[in-house]
Write an enzyme that holds these catalytic residues in place. Structure first.
Site, short mmCIF file in Angstrom:
data_model
loop_
_atom_site.label_atom_id
_atom_site.label_comp_id
_atom_site.label_asym_id
_atom_site.label_seq_id
_atom_site.Cartn_x
_atom_site.Cartn_y
_atom_site.Cartn_z
N ASP A 1 14.84 25.52 -27.47
CA ASP A 1 16.66 25.46 -27.73
C ASP A 1 17.30 27.08 -27.82
O ASP A 1 16.44 27.89 -28.05
CB ASP A 1 16.49 24.71 -28.90
CG ASP A 1 17.31 23.59 -29.35
OD1 ASP A 1 18.42 23.80 -28.42
OD2 ASP A 1 17.11 22.29 -29.76
C1 NOJ Z 1 20.84 23.30 -29.24
C2 NOJ Z 1 20.99 21.51 -29.00
O1 NOJ Z 1 19.49 21.70 -30.62
C3 NOJ Z 1 19.82 21.13 -28.07
O2 NOJ Z 1 19.80 19.94 -28.31
C4 NOJ Z 1 21.27 21.37 -26.62
O3 NOJ Z 1 20.54 21.12 -25.62
C5 NOJ Z 1 21.38 23.37 -26.85
N1 NOJ Z 1 21.49 23.58 -28.05
C6 NOJ Z 1 22.04 23.19 -25.88
O4 NOJ Z 1 22.92 23.23 -25.78
#
Ligand code: NOJ
Length: 768
Positions: free
Chosen positions: A290
């Site tokens: 993430d």
């Molecule tokens: C953080 C989020 O937790 C995740 O769900 C998302 O896909 C990513 N950022 C990218 O935007």
């Protein structure tokens, strides 16, 4: 000049790649050969570059590629493997061109948070799950894939399949609720919809990224990013099934989560990534972290950036999103012997395989067909499907008979969410036409005589409201000037709404959560209707007019007062592009509501975490009985939720016959059919969601009081009956025992069927 010609002239790399390319459906060995050859020509730096994923600049805003662009610099240095966060087709095309001209000439994988639609937005995922209609969910993903691929995207950060038992967690909105079986069915439907079902990516198929692996929804106290404390057994039984089913369905990639599990951050957790996902479930795609999750492992207290980067790579994490841990430290770590070249090669190969399967080596511009971006995005057909999806995702929580409304009534449509288009779009709608979403007021006005009033602020605390409404914009749009709020006094707003209510036959009060009050980084300790809006409801109640409350929300809220005082409550969630039309369809009875909850609605935040499939304890207490000393309950509230899992009303009624089993005993390798007859006892046709639960009476480990193991959605005309059958085998009766083996233990099982998890009736099945 014709774009394709232009592309060919400019790009020698494509020609070279095309000669080497072997079709995506060719045997694996051909792909292996192609990638081995490619990798033999790559430098170490270029290989590490493939492991690097960055966001597009500005994230949301319109952008053009320039040489000053950080990503362009990285690409020119061979240090970027993928890009995410923009649906700007020209930007994607230009930066893809630069990728082909730089380093080893490898195309970028282009990701995006396409969560519940791209430009056409469907109801938020939690809402969609309440349709219990897997074909519908699959179709929403298919349309999202069509639109995203038409804009140049080949990889979506979806489905989000985190099980959540705690409505304080704002990200509950992104998932499918609290049940692992239903979650598994949803995961498969999303994977089928996005990736297609033939195992080959054509230009309308997009790779999924299943997230957040793993257990992110178990965040302690519902506080986002918080630690997760679950035993391995409970994790496997209560939370893992959706991730597992997605792998079995062929999901191409996973995103590791922010939380820790068993004291090890998920993004460096070998057990989760290598042992369970890859070895046990057979997943052979790549795993991306993430955003900044590798760098955050420093805050988790594991080590400095070189240390956590090395450990993440070794644990099986292939791609680094936005931490620059891999590009920044791996070369040195290799020299110091902290990682091996084989570790780097393994991760690089997995990412190249994904690009190969997508067909990007054959045609890096496969997803950049300019004609598609005009014809296939935000079409009338897609919007019509968004309306259908919204109709099937609205849960009728209460109705004293006021609904459906007659179109001849004078209706006062009031409340701060009645005209709020972005609240219809919901969280994670960054590529959507948020301002064009049909509002409740618009939808209702098209069919009835309406007066309207804003009615109230969102929150009484101005600063809080400002930060909820505009905090996100301030982060992603530097220099963003938030509009003034609370310019009209709350008392005046309420007085206007009350005056309109007095003139009307019925009030439709539209209240709840705007799109930024749930989602990422939006945990709440108080999950009631925000104070300013509650004040409005109380003032409306005092008029004595019948009130239909339209609940806009992304999470279960505490609604005990509303349940007593409102005449009807229709939970419309954030229903998407066509929300207002679908709301009118249901309010006036053109559509009979059929959705049922996939999360328990607590009476009180103190009950959380709250979920129907809990264990029994040694001192159980009936859910609906008041306080009693020395049993498992609360002094000040009963244990039961206000609205249980599986609950939802209709404009008609259904009756269920007792459950019959085709046999009362089942050999371990046999099967048994459980049947009920469901009858539409009312005067309207409708769709009923029939649910099958089991309870393992005695087992070597404790088992939940009920577990969903099957469901059917059946259409019934007034007076009609249908027999609904469920086949049970040892698969439905198995669980992970204390030794983490998937077993069905002989003995008695209660087999229960009903319209929700509370109102079931059952029969006993002996398995031997
Ligand atoms: C953080 C989020 O937790 C995740 O769900 C998302 O896909 C990513 N950022 C990218 O935007």
């Amino acid at each position: 000049m014709d774009y394709l010609c232009d592309m060919n002239l400019k790009n020698i790399t494509i020609a070279l790649a095309a000669t080497l390319f072997v079709a995506a459906c060719a045997p694996k060995s051909d792909m292996d050969k192609y990638i081995a050859d490619l990798m033999s020509r790559m430098t170490l730096e270029q290989k590490i570059g493939q492991l690097n994923l960055h966001s597009a600049p500005g994230f949301i805003s319109a952008i053009r590629v320039t040489e000053e662009d950080e990503n362009v610099k990285l690409l020119r240095a061979g240090q970027l493997g993928g890009l995410y966060g923009t649906g700007n087709t020209e930007y994607i095309r230009d930066i893809q061109q630069i990728a082909l001209e730089s380093g080893a000439g490898i195309p970028l994988i282009i990701g995006m948070d396409v969560i519940h639609g791209f430009q056409t937005v469907f109801p938020v995922p939690l809402a969609l799950s309440t349709s219990w209609n897997m074909d519908l969910v699959e179709q929403t993903a298919r349309i999202a894939a069509t639109e995203a691929t038409a804009a140049g995207i080949n990889w979506v950060f979806s489905p989000m399949v985190d099980i959540c038992r705690d409505a304080r967690w704002g990200r509950i909105v992104e998932g499918g609720g609290e049940d692992p079986y239903l979650g598994g069915e949803l995961a498969k439907a999303y994977v089928r919809g996005y990736q297609g079902t033939d195992g080959v990516y054509d230009d309308h198929d997009v790779m999924v990224c299943v997230k957040h692996y793993a257990l992110y929804g178990g965040a302690e106290a519902g506080r986002d990013y918080n630690s997760v404390f679950l035993s391995r057994q409970e994790a496997l039984n209560g939370y893992m099934r959706p991730y597992q089913q997605a792998a079995y369905a062929g999901a191409a990639s996973y995103m590791s989560s922010f939380n820790e599990f068993e004291g090890i951050p998920a993004s460096m957790n070998k057990y989760l990534m290598d042992d369970l996902l890859r070895k046990e479930w057979g997943f052979d795609g790549f795993i991306v972290s993430d955003a900044t999750a590798i760098a955050e492992e420093v805050n988790h207290g594991i080590g400095d950036l070189p240390e956590v980067s090395a450990r993440s790579l070794q644990a099986g994490l292939d791609m680094d999103m936005n931490s620059d841990g891999y590009v920044g430290t791996l070369q040195k770590s290799l020299a110091e012997g902290r990682v091996t070249e084989a570790d780097i090669d393994k991760a690089c190969r997995r990412i190249l395989e994904a690009k190969y399967k997508l067909g990007l080596f054959e045609n890096p511009f496969k997803y950049l067909d300019a004609t598609r971006s005009v014809k296939e995005i935000y079409t009338p057909e897609h919007l019509a499907f968004a309306r259908k999806a919204a109709q099937e995702s609205m849960v009728l929580l209460k109705n004293n008979g006021v609904l459906p409304l007659s179109k001849n009534l004078r209706i006062a449509v009031v409340g701060p969410l009645a005209q709020n288009a972005a609240a219809m779009a919901g969280a994670w709608s960054m590529s959507a036409h948020n301002d064009e979403c049909v509002t409740p007021l618009q939808g209702i006005s098209e069919v009835a005589r309406v007066t309207s009033a804003e009615g109230s602020w969102l929150f009484k605390d101005k600063e809080l409201e400002e930060s909820v409404r505009y905090g996100l914009y301030k982060i992603f749009m530097p220099g963003y000037q938030a509009p003034d709020i609370h310019t009209v006094p709350q008392e005046r707003l309420i007085a206007e709404a009350v005056a309109k209510a007095r003139q009307a036959d019925v009030v439709v009060a539209c209240v709840g959560e705007i799109e930024t009050l749930n989602g990422e980084g939006a945990s709440r300790t108080d999950i009631s209707i925000p104070d300013a809006q509650k004040e409005l409801l109380k003032a409306l109640k005092a008029t004595g007019k019948p009130i239909v409350m339209l609940l806009v929300t992304g999470r279960p809220l505490t609604l005990t007062w509303e349940d007593t005082e409102m005449d009807a409550i229709l939970n419309v969630w954030s229903p998407g592009s066509e929300g207002g039309h679908a709301i009118a369809d249901v309010l006036f009875g053109d559509v009979n509501p059929s959705a049922k909850l996939t999360t328990s609605f607590p009476r009180n935040v103190g009950q959380l975490p709250l979920y129907y499939n809990h264990k029994n304890t040694g001192r159980p207490h009936p859910d609906d009985k008041p306080y009693q000393k020395f049993v498992s309950c609360y002094i000040d509230e009963i244990n039961a939720p206000l609205y249980p899992f599986g609950y939802g009303l209709s404009y008609t009624t259904y009756s269920y016959s007792p459950v019959t089993l085709s046999a009362s005993e089942m050999p371990m390798d046999g099967s048994v059919t459980a049947s009920v007859t469901v009858t539409n006892t009312g005067s309207r046709s409708g769709d009923e969601i029939v649910q099958l639960y089991i309870h393992d009476v005695y087992a070597t480990s404790t088992r939940p009081v009920k577990e969903l193991k099957g469901f059917r959605k059946v259409h019934l005309e007034p007076g009609a009956s249908t027999q609904v059958e469920f086949t049970l085998t040892k698969e439905e009766l198995s669980y992970y025992n204390h030794d983490l083996q998937w077993v069905c233990e002989p003995g008695d099982f209660e087999i229960m069927v009903g319209p929700n998890c509370r109102d079931t009736e059952g029969a006993t099945l002996r398995v031997q």
